[in-house]
Scaffold this motif. Structure first.
Motif: not given
Length: 1297
Positions: A778, A803, A807
């Protein structure tokens, strides 16, 4: 009881009511009117509410009255037949163990649990359906590869194809999250152990649906084949050691679906009866007869007590006449009794605040036959265990707490507890499940999002110590997130601690040793069952289907440690002079007095039968134990190969201890049921026959019994009998330790850790590693987003998607990690493992003091000492620092002393344990903190350790020994201050926590010990260096041979790949060569006189051999466009460590030490030997500084040069190399000018490199001194005639010849 319902059988001669001593008994039965009112109140007739219309009811009329009441509303035969419409097969639905299976399977006694025992086994049920809507449930015990669903009778399965792989079979696979019907597509959710799958079939609409824990996964199949001759059976296919349990309706469905019927009809009539009878019991409990005012009084039933009041007892006896037989049926126990008892506890509060359950259990034992109570309790515990195991996880763990509280309440009843311990908890149930807290795979369903709303993840995991260079200040936002996450973790931990406390209470009840009112105390029953449980898991390591799952073992271990320590410290407070649990250890006499059975587990000194034979005199003199002579002689040659330990025998694949029936332990298949008496095999091959009957138990001149026959006296001892501590050696202090039964349980805890707990701790840490990897990914993605140019919107979109995925995954994993940290890696769990480490250390120290009897110590004590330290260092969260553990520095030193002393202990004979000790010591010296602990052990132990490390390398694991010596040196050698090799800096290490990737931390103290030993013990120095040079010669020769094969394979057009194993071996030989060179560098630096003081025997020979090897290495590595160059430039995966730098700087370090840093005489001797070696080439030395001759074709190639490594080699070191090169250049010129030509006749006939200089006696053959001296180190026979050489004299050629 011969009859029920009358007043003749109200009590048992051997039973005393719990309240007999508290209140006086009533002396008579109440008057007729009051009795009639009472009986009508308890047994009301429906529709007759007015007392005026009621007939007087007395006890003689009660049986008929009760019969009439219970017969109202019974199902007719027609309604029963109607319920079965659309179904074919027996009323009781089970798995078809006669013909409906394929492959190898274990099936439980109840024919509802199954475990796969081959590649892909299949089995179907005995009943099929062809019309209507039907459902059955499958309790998932393991989350592996299984296909669950429906099939027709025509489906034919094999070891490769199962349910869903044929046209008329349909299956759901939650392992791969797919549905199967010849072809496969994505469907549903992933399942986990502890889930319940509902399989629904609608034969009106032709659809099949699956549910997971009550939530529909949607229609899986529609338009399934229907019509005449088509009927569907429940079926499953499962791979090796996967297990499930079916519920076709023999128990209440956990998740009933409206409109769908279970395949097996519920016992409706019995259900109505049981509920009515339970209603009558509730009325009795809540009604009191006031004989003074002659009226009935309503009261709170929770305070009801079983007193000797005849009216109440006779009434209850009539009820139990009908109620007791019903309570032997699993469906009724689960649906009626368990729910009633759970309702009693529903108000919360401690179990002590609900005495009614104790009173009810008294009532059961009083008014039911023993076999009825036994069956009822068995079914009740099975239902509780199943409910606990398969309850969904909710944030407050309410379901789990509810079932554990009832389990605790039942086990508080002494008679019930002892029956369950004796016959159920370890024999029929997987009772260890009660101590397990399962980890949720689906975070959302477990409610962790509400409990931990804010997530956070660490980006660096520090295994030991802290690296100041890597510590970064966290931002305010990160700090807030971390604190919010930690608060959520604390909330979760507190809820889990409630469950853990209840589990410890259950164990404390099982470990009660004061409940002797009804026979043997609970603890001694538990102890014998616990030992058998350990035997099952220790003796069947090759058959994983028999073993207790390691995730259960972890939780069981921690609860058992807590319970044992609490009893231990309670005993300490009562017994003056005994030790506290903080100082706990297992006395050595347990290992040799025959009182504790260690099955077939290996001892440090080898087999127990061998130890009895060789150490019988030591046992007699040190411990006063006499071995019966008949025990020492094996009865047959077969016995020599088999386990001869006391009372133990091998039971292949779970074979029964008596005979060859296929009985197996309690870990197979079903989530609750244990013993299986059916082993299904389509090959009709029995794998269960033991090789030979059990050996007789060990005969020691003390009373020795089988585990299940032992009593409290055998364990605790009395009146001069030491029990388990028989045979105390003189070295062992004569002081009480604790109750002896706790010592055996402690011994079992250590064994449990060794069997599977350590392995599971290592397995669960992978979640933390996943968090770390995703966090790095990340962060990397966010950095790319920041750098991405605005014009590249397509790249930006992909980065944003990545991303989001990272996450989301981190949010999920961080919550799951919180659960795992609370249940497995919490501070309290870390302290448990640390306590276990200290127990093992103290036990080993006490055993070591017994001298030769140390050989009886089981190997697993040393294994647990090493593994528990490894777990503390590598597995527990960085939040739980090892430095904060009490007495950690002292513990490290004690462990260092054990490793240093026992890695070469002659009393230890097992190859595996010796290798483990060596590897543990090698890892230990790689970390600064533990290396300092080695330096803190007493000087005599340090010197002894170094002496053992310097012993000749033959006949032992020399590579590990060499590695240890290298770690003492790393950081001091020439250009030897690197953590990772220069050419690998840009690549990511596979695991930065590996010992080999730790920063250099040399030990000057241990170097000094090594120097003193080599300086003063000339024979040891010569033999040590001879073995190092031999191994270097072998390792480098093997390496060269392998890279030749690799080069040839790489150049062949038809084969452009190389075996990865060959590459790994090649890299290992290279690494060994480098490490051996570094040991030589350390030796020549610390004790140069070994090579340069020619007054020492073998000094000249060792120097010549060293020079020969150094020249060979230099020539092979530095030759222009040579084999080494070509293989290095291939950059093959697996050969990353093979490069010029590590091997050339090691050789350079040795050369600089003997040619630059020695005294004048030493330099002269070294130079003459080096230059006289026929392999010496000056350009090899020039190559080190990039001054070698360049080939015409490769003038633009970049040459190796030490100048290119300014970050690794200091200016002073470079200057010494330049000085050495200048010196050798000058010396080689002078040597060339002075050397006279030598005739071939004068050359040594062995090496043809030196002149003849020695003559052998008595045979008078000749060679050079170097050849004969090297030969005599290993062999005394002449090269030529094989005569034994008695002496060697100098030879000088006569002048005239």
């Amino acid at each position: 009881m011969s009859s029920k319902g009358g007043g003749t059988a109200l009590s048992r001669a051997n039973y005393r009511l719990a309240s007999d001593t508290e209140k006086p008994k009533a002396t008579g039965i109440v008057n007729e009117k009051l009795l009639s009112d009472y009986l009508h109140h308890v047994f009301p007739r429906y529709g007759l509410t007015s007392a005026a219309y009621r007939k007087t009811l007395t006890f003689p009329d009660l049986e008929a009255h009760l019969e009439h009441l219970l017969s109202e509303g019974e199902l007719t035969e027609d309604s029963r037949d109607q319920a079965a419409e659309g179904r074919l097969g027996p009323f009781t639905v089970v798995l078809d163990h006669t013909s409906g299976f394929e492959g190898l399977l274990f099936v439980d006694d109840d024919l509802l649990g199954v475990i796969g025992h081959s590649n892909f086994s299949s089995i179907r049920a005995t009943t099929c359906v062809f019309k209507g809507k039907w459902v059955y449930e499958v309790l998932i015990s393991s989350q592996g590869l299984m296909q669950i669903g429906w099939c027709t009778l025509n489906c034919r399965f094999n070891q490769e194809e199962g349910v869903g792989d044929t046209p008329d079979s349909y299956a759901y696979d939650g392992n791969r999250v797919r549905k199967w019907n010849v072809t496969t597509t994505n469907y549903g959710k992933s399942w986990a152990a502890g889930d319940i799958v509902s399989c629904l079939i609608d034969l009106d609409d032709g659809t099949i649906t699956f549910c997971l824990n009550g939530q529909s996964l949607g229609t899986a199949f529609s338009n399934i084949k229907m019509g005449p001759g088509i009927a569907y059976f429940p079926a499953i296919s499962l791979s090796f050691k996967e297990s499930v349990a079916f519920n076709f309706g023999s128990r209440p469905l956990r998740y009933p679906v409206e409109g769908y019927k279970p395949l097996q009809d519920p016992p409706a009539a019995d259900l109505i009866k049981a509920n009515r009878l339970l209603g009558y019991i509730k009325t009795v409990l809540s009604t009191t007869i006031d004989t003074q005012e002659e009226r009935l009084v309503e009261k709170d039933s929770s305070f009801w007590q079983l007193q000797g009041e005849p009216t109440v007892l006779v009434t209850l006896a009539h009820i139990f006449n009908y109620f007791a037989p019903l309570m032997c049926k699993v469906y009724l126990v689960e649906d009626v009794l368990m729910n009633f008892l759970l309702g009693i506890l529903e108000g919360g509060g401690s179990v002590d605040e609900h005495p009614l359950i104790q009173q009810l259990l008294d009532l059961f034992w009083l008014l039911m036959e023993d076999y009825e109570v036994n069956e009822c309790l068995k079914q009740l515990m099975m239902s509780l265990l199943r409910a606990y195991r398969f309850s969904p996880i909710i944030p407050d763990l309410g379901f789990q707490i509810h079932y554990l509280r009832l389990t605790t309440a039942i086990l508080r009843h002494e008679k019930s507890r002892k029956y369950l311990l004796n016959n159920v908890l370890f024999d029929m149930l997987r009772s260890v499940v009660f101590f397990y807290i399962k980890t949720p795979l689906r975070v959302k369903e477990a409610g962790l999002e509400e409990l931990i709303p804010t997530t956070w993840w660490p980006t660096r995991f520090d295994k030991e110590g802290r690296d100041d260079n890597e510590v970064k200040e966290e931002s305010a936002d990160e700090r807030l997130r971390r604190r919010a996450y930690e608060r959520g973790c604390q909330r979760l931990k507190k809820r889990i601690e409630v469950v853990e406390e209840l589990q410890v209470q259950i164990l404390r009840l099982m470990l009660n040793n004061k409940d002797k009112g009804t026979g043997q105390a609970s603890r001694y029953i538990f102890l014998n069952k616990f030992r058998k449980f350990l035997q099952e898991n220790a003796s069947n390591r090759a058959n994983p289907t028999v073993l207790c799952p390691p995730e259960y073992m972890v939780c069981f271990l921690h609860r058992l440690i807590t319970a044992v320590r609490s009893y231990w410290d309670e005993g300490k407070r009562k017994s003056v002079g005994s030790i506290s649990s903080e100082e706990a250890y297992v006395p050595p006499q347990l290992f040799y007095n025959g009182k504790v059975d260690y099955f077939d587990l290996q001892r440090l000194g080898g087999l127990l039968s061998h130890l009895k034979k060789t150490l019988k005199d030591d046992l007699a003199s040190k411990a006063n134990i006499i071995i019966d002579p008949s025990e020492i002689l094996p009865s047959s040659m077969d016995d020599l190969d088999e386990d001869e330990e006391s009372g133990a025998a091998q039971r292949p694949l779970g074979a029964a201890a008596t005979g060859g029936a296929p009985v197996r332990p309690s870990w197979l298949s079903s989530p609750t049921l244990g013993r299986a008496n059916r082993f299904l095999s389509t090959a009709a091959v029995s794998l269960m026959t033991p090789r030979r009957p059990l050996a007789p138990p060990e005969k020691v001149k003390v009373r020795t019994l089988a585990v299940e026959q032992r009593t409290e006296e055998d364990i605790e001892g009395n009146h001069g009998n030491d029990g388990l501590l028989l045979g105390r050696p003189l070295e062992e202090p004569d002081q009480p330790i604790t109750e002896k039964s706790l010592l055996e349980i402690l011994d079992g805890i250590v064994m449990m850790y060794n069997l599977s707990v350590h392995q599971q701790l290592g397995k669960m840490v992978v979640v933390a590693d996943d968090v770390h990897e995703y966090a790095v990914a990340l962060k990397d993605t966010e950095e790319k987003i920041a750098r991405c140019p605005n014009r590249r919107g397509d790249i930006m979109d992909e980065l944003l998607k990545s991303q989001k995925v990272f996450a989301e995954k981190l949010n999920h994993l961080s919550r799951r990690l919180a659960w795992i940290n609370a249940t497995i890696y919490s501070k309290e769990k870390m302290l448990d493992v640390y306590w276990l480490l200290r127990v093992c250390i103290r036990t080993i120290e006490h055993s070591d003091n017994t001298g030769s009897l140390f050989a009886f110590t089981p190997e697993f004590y040393l294994n647990v000492a090493m593994n528990s330290y490894s777990a503390l260092k590598n597995y527990f969260s960085p939040a739980n620092s090892m430095d904060e553990l009490p007495g950690y520095e002292d513990t490290l030193t004690q462990l260092a002393a054990i490793l240093a002393k026992h890695f070469a202990d002659p009393r230890i004979v097992g190859t595996d344990i010796k290798d483990s000790l060596m590897q543990a010591l090698a890892s230990y010296v790689c970390y600064p903190q533990s290396l300092r602990a080695v330096e803190r052990i007493p000087e005599d132990q340090r010197v002894a350790m170094m002496r053992n490390l310097l012993a000749p390398y033959e006949q032992r694991p020399w590579a590990q020994t060499n590695w240890i010596l290298v770690r003492f040196w790393k950081g001091c050698g020439f250009g030897y201050r690197y953590t990772r090799l220069p050419h690998l800096l840009k690549t990511k290490p596979e695991d930065a926590t590996l010992p080999s990737l730790q920063k250099p931390c040399p030990s000057l103290l241990l170097q000094r010990h090594m120097a003193e030993l080599l300086r003063h013990d000339k024979d040891m120095a010569a033999s040590f260096l001879n073995s190092v040079l031999n191994q270097l010669n072998w390792a480098f020769s093997e390496f060269i041979g392998m890279i030749q094969e690799i080069q040839q394979a790489a150049e062949r057009p038809e084969r452009n790949f190389v075996d990865t194993r060959q590459l790994k071996v090649c890299a290992t030989c290279f690494d060994l060569s480098v490490s051996l060179l570094r040991v030589l560098e350390m030796t020549v630096t610390l004790v140069p006189e070994i090579f340069l003081d020619w007054s020492r025997p073998s000094a000249e020979l060792l120097l010549r051999r060293l020079a020969q090897l150094l020249n060979q290495v230099l020539n092979r590595v530095t030759a222009e466009r040579n084999l080494f160059d070509r293989v290095v430039n291939l950059r093959l995966p697996g050969l990353e460590s093979v490069d010029h730098y590590p091997i050339l700087v090691a050789v350079t370090g040795i050369l600089v030490r003997i040619l630059v840093e020695s005294d004048r005489q030493g330099v002269a001797r070294a130079a003459s030997v080096l230059l006289s070696d026929p392999c010496f080439q000056l350009h090899s030395i020039q190559h080190l500084l990039g001054e070698g001759e360049a080939s015409a074709a490769g003038t633009d190639r970049k040459h190796f040069s030490l100048h290119a490594y300014a970050d690794y080699i200091s200016a002073e070191e470079e200057q010494k190399v330049e000085q050495m090169l200048a010196f050798l250049t000058e010396e080689s010129k002078q040597a060339a000018a002075c050397t006279a030509p030598t005739s071939e006749e004068d050359l040594c006939p062995i090496c043809y490199a030196h002149s003849i200089s020695a003559i052998f006696k008595p045979c008078s053959h000749k060679s050079c001194k170097a050849c004969i001296n090297q030969h005599l180190m290993n062999n005394k026979d002449c090269f030529f005639c094989k005569a034994t050489i008695t002496g060697v004299e100098d030879y000088v050629k006569p002048l005239g010849s």
